[in-house]
Scaffold this motif. Structure first.
Motif, PDB file in Angstrom:
ATOM      1  N   TYR A 103      50.382  31.416  37.823  1.00  0.00           N
ATOM      2  CA  TYR A 103      50.359  30.208  38.660  1.00  0.00           C
ATOM      3  C   TYR A 103      51.752  29.917  39.232  1.00  0.00           C
ATOM      4  N   ALA A 104      52.397  30.983  39.723  1.00  0.00           N
ATOM      5  CA  ALA A 104      53.790  30.867  40.164  1.00  0.00           C
ATOM      6  C   ALA A 104      53.933  30.987  41.677  1.00  0.00           C
ATOM      7  N   ASP A 105      52.911  30.587  42.431  1.00  0.00           N
ATOM      8  CA  ASP A 105      52.970  30.714  43.887  1.00  0.00           C
ATOM      9  C   ASP A 105      54.160  29.968  44.488  1.00  0.00           C
ATOM     10  N   ASP A 106      54.583  28.874  43.836  1.00  0.00           N
ATOM     11  CA  ASP A 106      55.637  28.031  44.408  1.00  0.00           C
ATOM     12  C   ASP A 106      57.013  28.709  44.387  1.00  0.00           C
ATOM     13  N   ILE A 107      57.164  29.767  43.574  1.00  0.00           N
ATOM     14  CA  ILE A 107      58.457  30.452  43.570  1.00  0.00           C
ATOM     15  C   ILE A 107      58.347  31.885  44.087  1.00  0.00           C
ATOM     16  N   GLU A 108      57.265  32.206  44.756  1.00  0.00           N
ATOM     17  CA  GLU A 108      57.144  33.505  45.405  1.00  0.00           C
ATOM     18  C   GLU A 108      58.156  33.597  46.560  1.00  0.00           C
ATOM     19  N   PRO A 109      58.561  34.794  46.963  1.00  0.00           N
ATOM     20  CA  PRO A 109      59.605  34.933  47.978  1.00  0.00           C
ATOM     21  C   PRO A 109      59.262  34.274  49.313  1.00  0.00           C
ATOM     22  N   GLU A 110      57.987  34.326  49.704  1.00  0.00           N
ATOM     23  CA  GLU A 110      57.615  33.714  50.973  1.00  0.00           C
ATOM     24  C   GLU A 110      57.783  32.197  50.932  1.00  0.00           C
ATOM     25  N   ARG A 111      57.491  31.595  49.773  1.00  0.00           N
ATOM     26  CA  ARG A 111      57.680  30.153  49.600  1.00  0.00           C
ATOM     27  C   ARG A 111      59.169  29.804  49.639  1.00  0.00           C
ATOM     28  N   ILE A 112      59.990  30.592  48.957  1.00  0.00           N
ATOM     29  CA  ILE A 112      61.433  30.372  48.985  1.00  0.00           C
ATOM     30  C   ILE A 112      61.949  30.518  50.411  1.00  0.00           C
ATOM     31  N   ASP A 113      61.413  31.486  51.140  1.00  0.00           N
ATOM     32  CA  ASP A 113      61.834  31.699  52.529  1.00  0.00           C
ATOM     33  C   ASP A 113      61.482  30.506  53.405  1.00  0.00           C
ATOM     34  N   ASP A 114      60.343  29.872  53.122  1.00  0.00           N
ATOM     35  CA  ASP A 114      59.965  28.668  53.883  1.00  0.00           C
ATOM     36  C   ASP A 114      60.974  27.541  53.678  1.00  0.00           C
ATOM     37  N   ILE A 115      61.492  27.430  52.459  1.00  0.00           N
ATOM     38  CA  ILE A 115      62.432  26.356  52.134  1.00  0.00           C
ATOM     39  C   ILE A 115      63.826  26.669  52.666  1.00  0.00           C
ATOM     40  N   ALA A 116      64.212  27.956  52.604  1.00  0.00           N
ATOM     41  CA  ALA A 116      65.581  28.352  52.959  1.00  0.00           C
ATOM     42  C   ALA A 116      65.717  28.453  54.472  1.00  0.00           C
TER      43      ALA A 116
ATOM     44  N   THR B 205      57.253  26.775  36.990  1.00  0.00           N
ATOM     45  CA  THR B 205      56.670  27.340  38.207  1.00  0.00           C
ATOM     46  C   THR B 205      57.034  26.548  39.446  1.00  0.00           C
ATOM     47  N   SER B 206      58.049  25.699  39.365  1.00  0.00           N
ATOM     48  CA  SER B 206      58.427  24.828  40.475  1.00  0.00           C
ATOM     49  C   SER B 206      59.606  25.407  41.243  1.00  0.00           C
ATOM     50  N   ALA B 207      59.452  25.505  42.568  1.00  0.00           N
ATOM     51  CA  ALA B 207      60.559  25.947  43.421  1.00  0.00           C
ATOM     52  C   ALA B 207      61.735  24.998  43.293  1.00  0.00           C
ATOM     53  N   GLU B 208      61.457  23.716  43.167  1.00  0.00           N
ATOM     54  CA  GLU B 208      62.525  22.731  43.038  1.00  0.00           C
ATOM     55  C   GLU B 208      63.387  23.018  41.816  1.00  0.00           C
ATOM     56  N   THR B 209      62.764  23.389  40.703  1.00  0.00           N
ATOM     57  CA  THR B 209      63.518  23.697  39.480  1.00  0.00           C
ATOM     58  C   THR B 209      64.376  24.935  39.665  1.00  0.00           C
ATOM     59  N   VAL B 210      63.810  25.970  40.282  1.00  0.00           N
ATOM     60  CA  VAL B 210      64.575  27.193  40.528  1.00  0.00           C
ATOM     61  C   VAL B 210      65.762  26.915  41.444  1.00  0.00           C
ATOM     62  N   LEU B 211      65.539  26.161  42.519  1.00  0.00           N
ATOM     63  CA  LEU B 211      66.616  25.878  43.469  1.00  0.00           C
ATOM     64  C   LEU B 211      67.676  24.966  42.865  1.00  0.00           C
ATOM     65  N   ALA B 212      67.239  23.967  42.114  1.00  0.00           N
ATOM     66  CA  ALA B 212      68.193  23.048  41.486  1.00  0.00           C
ATOM     67  C   ALA B 212      68.980  23.761  40.382  1.00  0.00           C
ATOM     68  N   GLY B 213      68.292  24.591  39.590  1.00  0.00           N
ATOM     69  CA  GLY B 213      68.991  25.343  38.547  1.00  0.00           C
ATOM     70  C   GLY B 213      70.017  26.277  39.150  1.00  0.00           C
ATOM     71  N   ASN B 214      69.632  26.957  40.221  1.00  0.00           N
ATOM     72  CA  ASN B 214      70.551  27.846  40.927  1.00  0.00           C
ATOM     73  C   ASN B 214      71.773  27.074  41.424  1.00  0.00           C
ATOM     74  N   HIS B 215      71.534  25.893  41.970  1.00  0.00           N
ATOM     75  CA  HIS B 215      72.630  25.062  42.484  1.00  0.00           C
ATOM     76  C   HIS B 215      73.573  24.617  41.369  1.00  0.00           C
ATOM     77  N   LEU B 216      73.032  24.204  40.251  1.00  0.00           N
ATOM     78  CA  LEU B 216      73.875  23.709  39.162  1.00  0.00           C
ATOM     79  C   LEU B 216      74.767  24.803  38.597  1.00  0.00           C
ATOM     80  N   VAL B 217      74.204  25.991  38.351  1.00  0.00           N
ATOM     81  CA  VAL B 217      75.060  27.046  37.794  1.00  0.00           C
ATOM     82  C   VAL B 217      76.100  27.502  38.814  1.00  0.00           C
ATOM     83  N   ASP B 218      75.760  27.466  40.100  1.00  0.00           N
ATOM     84  CA  ASP B 218      76.756  27.792  41.124  1.00  0.00           C
ATOM     85  C   ASP B 218      77.901  26.790  41.115  1.00  0.00           C
TER      86      ASP B 218
END
Length: 646
Positions: free
Chosen positions: A266-279, A332-345
């Motif tokens: 149930y990880a559609d929200d972090i699939e590459p196409e979804r990330i591409d839509d946000i980025a 499975t949340s894109a928001e969590t992946v993006l926010a986690g990525n931002h914090l460690v950066d």
């Protein structure tokens, strides 16, 4: 010319600075970048030195081709003894720093001692000074770089910096440049922090003379066509490295909930196409950014679309952040992946280690090895998005008992938690695994077990083993430049022939790290990309150094052996669960539960794996215990190390 770039020895305790040329003998023996760094580390650190002590040499470099006309030669390398593993510490990043350092006159820095107060090093056209960083200390990664611009009144300065995690000596703190270029593995940011060194800043306008500029440009055009014509490069230029997630998760090749599963459902929200839509953020007409001299442009730009960190800008996320803040922690949340990525950066922390440490703590919590009292009341269960983001900050600032414990790294943390928590720690040599699951891929399992800096996907990984390439194609790749007539198999679940593939990839990656080329521009993910047969021409046209493919192969072997020698000196033992070439027992004892038919039920057969290690050692010229044979050291010219040539 490129070979005029110097090496500087900087003592932060005394303020002494010594600049020396790099002799041609040293260039031909080690080339530069990571390879020469390994020589310098072996020669300039004493056995058993404290990784966070003043005697640990911090070495910063660019490859021999950095700032030349060769494509994708932007790689910066940092090396020291690792505070995370007690063995070899090493990280590599893209961006623009290494070329700037070359234009400022230097290819290598050897930094020792400890500054009395927060400081940064400034290099400008051959001159080096140690400056006060009191007003920069405590700032995040991007704010630190802006502060250095202001301090020097120059927006063109390029800086390597640490964030708060490095200042707080988190054992897996990063060295960073730009928004997201991360020297992410093995805790080099903590070494900088231990020296009160906030940053190294460079500004250079010195010419780099190219030996044969017209011919170098013409040859580079062929390189560019070869690289950009590859389908893998085109996919990266569209989706970035998240495209790897789309394939590996659907197949069943990512470890999930630490190591319970090998596929995130149930990880559609972090699939590459979804990330591409946000980025969709842009710099100019494109939303994909690239490093100096690169045509692939593999990293996206985004603003977090919602939640606590809504509107925050960052770049990526990489495949590794999808695993660290998605699969490993069961989110499975894109928001969590993006926010986690931002914090460690911003904090300057290794995303792989951070996600793995949180995932390990979550499994320990669910298994009853950690209590709510120890987590300060945080419900540290898989899938708790808020808990993941909270723990990233707690680790960075070492808040609470668990934040401080996790900041130490996996092995010390397991000793603090106690019970059988070490059994749940997915690590090699004290460094957490990538979020990939290698139970169905013996070659990749051998790669992570024998990596020189710990579990590693960037030291010897034969990723093309997953492509089912015909044997004749494999034979063509793996018999250049050294003939190989042993077994090879197109089947990724097979054991035979894989030790040679891992050995070959180890030499390939050392070669590009010594030249300063990005791994995406060689046989990492693309089977048709440039390799040993191309590098002599690139090297000669840009620097004038004449070497054959076989000679570059020997340089790579020599440099890899130096890393092995350093590790052995610092306690590496073949079967040591903390400092050995071994896998976590779960690879052997727990079959994969999800994924494709060629994945479900797979596990690494211990007896066959041990044979693979034996064969790998034989290819390297090691005995059954993993120690170099005297004949091997003599063949590689390493029998008299440390030799102090430079």
């Amino acid at each position: 010319m490129a070979l005029d770039r110097k090496i500087a020895y900087i003592n932060l305790t005394t303020g002494d600075i010594e600049v020396k040329p790099i002799p041609m003998e040293v260039r031909k023996k080690f080339l530069g970048g990571r390879g020469l760094d390994a020589y310098l580390l072996y020669n300039h650190t004493k056995q058993g030195c404290d990784p966070l002590g003043p005697d640990n040499a911090l070495i910063i470099s660019g490859g021999i081709l950095c700032a030349t006309l060769a494509s994708a030669t932007a790689r910066t390398h940092v090396m020291a003894k690792s505070p995370l593993t007690g063995l070899l510490g090493s990280c590599n990043m893209g961006g623009f720093f290494a070329p700037e350092m070359a234009w400022a006159g230097f290819h290598h820095l050897v930094i020792k001692g400890k500054a009395e107060k927060p400081s940064y090093i400034y290099i400008n056209n051959g001159k080096i000074e140690i400056r006060d960083a009191a007003n920069i200390w405590g700032k995040t990664v991007t704010d630190s770089q802006w502060a250095i611009h202001d301090d020097l009144n120059d927006k063109e300065v390029k800086s390597l910096v640490i964030g708060p995690a490095g200042e707080n000596l988190v054992a897996y703190a990063n060295v960073m440049t730009g928004v997201k270029n991360a020297g992410g593995r093995s805790g080099m940011g903590a070494v900088m922090g231990s020296k009160n060194l906030k940053a190294v800043a460079c500004r250079g306008t010195m010419d780099v003379k190219i030996t044969h500029p017209v011919e170098a440009l013409e040859y580079n055009k062929k390189f560019i066509e070869q690289i950009t014509g590859a389908k893998v490069s085109q996919t990266q230029g569209t989706l970035g490295t998240p495209f790897i997630w789309g394939a590996t998760n659907s197949w069943g090749g990512v470890r999930t909930e630490n190591f319970r599963y090998n596929q995130l459902e149930y990880a559609d929200d972090i699939e590459p196409e979804r990330i591409d839509d946000i980025a969709t953020e842009t710099m100019g007409p494109y939303h994909m950014a690239g490093c100096f001299g690169c045509q692939v442009h593999c990293r996206a730009q985004y603003k977090i679309p919602s939640g606590k960190y809504k509107g925050k800008y960052d770049e990526g996320p990489e495949y590794t952040s999808q695993g660290a803040f998605g699969g490993e922690v069961g989110c499975t949340s894109a928001e969590t992946v993006l926010a986690g990525n931002h914090l460690v950066d911003q904090f300057g922390m290794d995303n792989l280690e951070t996600g793995s440490m949180i995932a390990w703590a979550m499994e320990c919590f669910e298994e009853g090895l950690l209590t709510k009292e120890q987590t300060d009341g945080i419900d540290l269960r898989f899938g708790n998005d808020e808990a993941v983001l909270e723990m990233i900050e707690r680790i960075c600032y070492r808040k609470g008992w668990l934040g401080d414990v996790l900041a130490k790294g996996g092995i010390p943390a397991s000793k603090d938690v106690g019970k059988n928590s070490f059994d749940y720690l997915i690590q090699v040599k004290g460094m957490a695994n990538l979020h990939s699951d290698e139970r169905a891929t013996p070659a990749l399992a051998l790669n992570i077990a024998t990596g020189s800096r710990g579990s590693d996907h960037l030291r010897s990984r034969p990723a093309i083993d997953l492509y089912h390439l015909p044997e004749e194609v494999l034979r063509r790749i793996y018999s250049t430049p050294i003939p190989y007539d042993g077994p090879l198999s197109s089947e990724h679940t097979e054991y035979i022939g894989k030790p040679w593939q891992v050995f070959w990839q180890e030499n390939c990656y050392m070669a590009v790290d010594s030249l300063g080329i990005c791994k995406y521009h060689t046989t990492f993910l693309g089977a048709t990309l440039p390799n040993f047969e191309n590098w002599p021409t690139v090297l000669y046209l840009n620097t004038g150094i004449e070497m054959t493919p076989e000679e570059i192969w020997e340089v790579a072997r020599r440099n890899n052996m130096l890393e092995r020698m350093f590790n052995l000196r610092e306690g590496l033992t073949r079967n040591d669960p903390e400092k050995g070439d071994v896998l976590n027992h779960r690879y052997h004892d727990e079959p994969a539960k999800r994924g494709a038919i060629d994945v479900i039920g797979r596990y690494i057969i211990k007896e066959k794996f041990d044979v693979m290690v034996d064969e790998f050692y034989e290819h390297k010229g090691l005995d059954k215990n993993g120690i170099p044979k005297k004949s091997t050291l003599k063949e590689l010219g390493l029998e008299n190390e440390p030799s102090h040539l430079v």
